[in-house]
Design a protein around this motif. Structure first.
Motif, PDB file in Angstrom:
ATOM      1  N   ALA A 259       0.817  -1.215   0.000  1.00 44.55           N
ATOM      2  CA  ALA A 259       0.000   0.000   0.000  1.00 44.55           C
ATOM      3  C   ALA A 259       0.848   1.260   0.000  1.00 44.55           C
ATOM      4  CB  ALA A 259      -0.945  -0.012   1.205  1.00 44.55           C
TER       5      ALA A 259
ATOM      6  N   GLU B 282      -6.516   1.719  -5.306  1.00 45.65           N
ATOM      7  CA  GLU B 282      -5.139   2.197  -5.417  1.00 45.65           C
ATOM      8  C   GLU B 282      -4.445   1.609  -6.639  1.00 45.65           C
ATOM      9  OE1 GLU B 282      -3.989   3.135  -0.770  1.00 45.65           O
ATOM     10  OE2 GLU B 282      -3.958   1.059  -1.484  1.00 45.65           O
TER      11      GLU B 282
ATOM     12  N   ALA C 183       1.570   3.646  -3.043  1.00 44.60           N
ATOM     13  CA  ALA C 183       0.671   4.706  -3.504  1.00 44.60           C
ATOM     14  C   ALA C 183       1.193   6.089  -3.143  1.00 44.60           C
ATOM     15  CB  ALA C 183      -0.731   4.500  -2.920  1.00 44.60           C
TER      16      ALA C 183
ATOM     17  N   MET D 195      -1.988  -2.845  -1.462  1.00 42.92           N
ATOM     18  CA  MET D 195      -2.800  -1.888  -2.208  1.00 42.92           C
ATOM     19  C   MET D 195      -4.230  -2.385  -2.339  1.00 42.92           C
ATOM     20  SD  MET D 195      -0.204  -0.820  -5.314  1.00 42.92           S
ATOM     21  CE  MET D 195      -0.967   0.748  -5.746  1.00 42.92           C
TER      22      MET D 195
END
Length: 242
Positions: free
Chosen positions: A75, A123, A78, A119
């Protein structure tokens, strides 16, 4: 045509306490320095699709091409990968574990590693729209050579189909989880619709390299900018000597 280096990154984040894979972490500031230094020395990032097209007689590559690849779908990309590359007008290839979107790195958690968020679907779509290239990394991050033929086919095909439905276009590149690949897995990935795939074998790539077994250069926690350039030079010298 220049031989193409493919850089392999994992987690672009500060090192957390308790991780079992400290070398997978590259600090965001260090990553930004990598990008800046490569740009200042005339390198240009390209996608795996551009490399494949050039190797097949299509548009040529810039004088100093480099491919950025990122394994697992974290994640934090991003914030710490996508904007950095997009600001440079460069693509990066994000290899996504399709069955764990919005989840965590379960494959590492089972071995005692820290939990890292992955993600979300939104995203991944945003990264695609920002110019990143989305690639497959299996459904569950399975060790593919250990699977029977049916499960192998499912891990490969379902991953591609899920990601294609998400981003709305073909997903053509793949990365073998753990770098685990044999001839059966290589052929199954091709049969599942992927047109190129990356390994953890070291080296550069040209049109004679098996497109389903592309080599990469590992970028680790201790890969400072001078070390990164040393790795690039080392592989260029090795490829010239072959």
């Amino acid at each position: 045509m220049p031989r193409v280096p493919i850089l392999m990154y994992h987690r672009i984040a500060p090192l957390p306490a308790g991780t079992t894979v400290p070398n997978h972490y590259v600090h965001p500031a260090r990553f930004r320095r990598h990008v800046t230094a490569l740009a200042k020395t005339g390198h240009t990032a390209v996608s795996t699709a551009q490399v494949l097209a050039a190797f097949n007689g299509g548009p040529g590559l810039p004088a100093k091409p480099v491919v950025f690849t990122f394994d697992d779908g974290y994640a934090h990309w991003a914030q710490d990968v996508v904007p950095v590359l997009a600001a440079q007008g460069w693509p990066g290839t994000l290899f996504i574990v399709s069955g764990l979107l919005g989840g965590h790195n379960d494959w590492d958690n089972r071995n005692g590693d820290v939990r890292e968020p992955l993600m979300s679907a939104a995203e991944v779509v945003a990264a695609d729209r920002a110019g990143m290239e989305i690639g497959g990394h299996s459904v569950t991050h399975a060790r593919l050579p250990n699977l029977n033929d049916d499960d192998l086919r499912s891990e490969l095909t379902r991953c591609r189909e899920t990601l294609e439905a998400l981003v709305g276009h073909e997903v053509r590149s793949f990365c073998y989880p753990y770098g685990a690949v044999d001839r059966r897995v290589r052929d199954a990935a091709e049969q599942a619709g992927y047109v190129c795939a990356t390994t953890v074998a070291k080296g550069l790539n040209d049109s004679q390299t098996d497109r389903m077994l592309w080599r990469r250069i590992n970028v680790r926690r201790d890969t400072s900018t001078p070390v990164l350039f040393w790795k690039l030079m080392r592989e260029r010298l090795r490829s010239t000597a072959r």
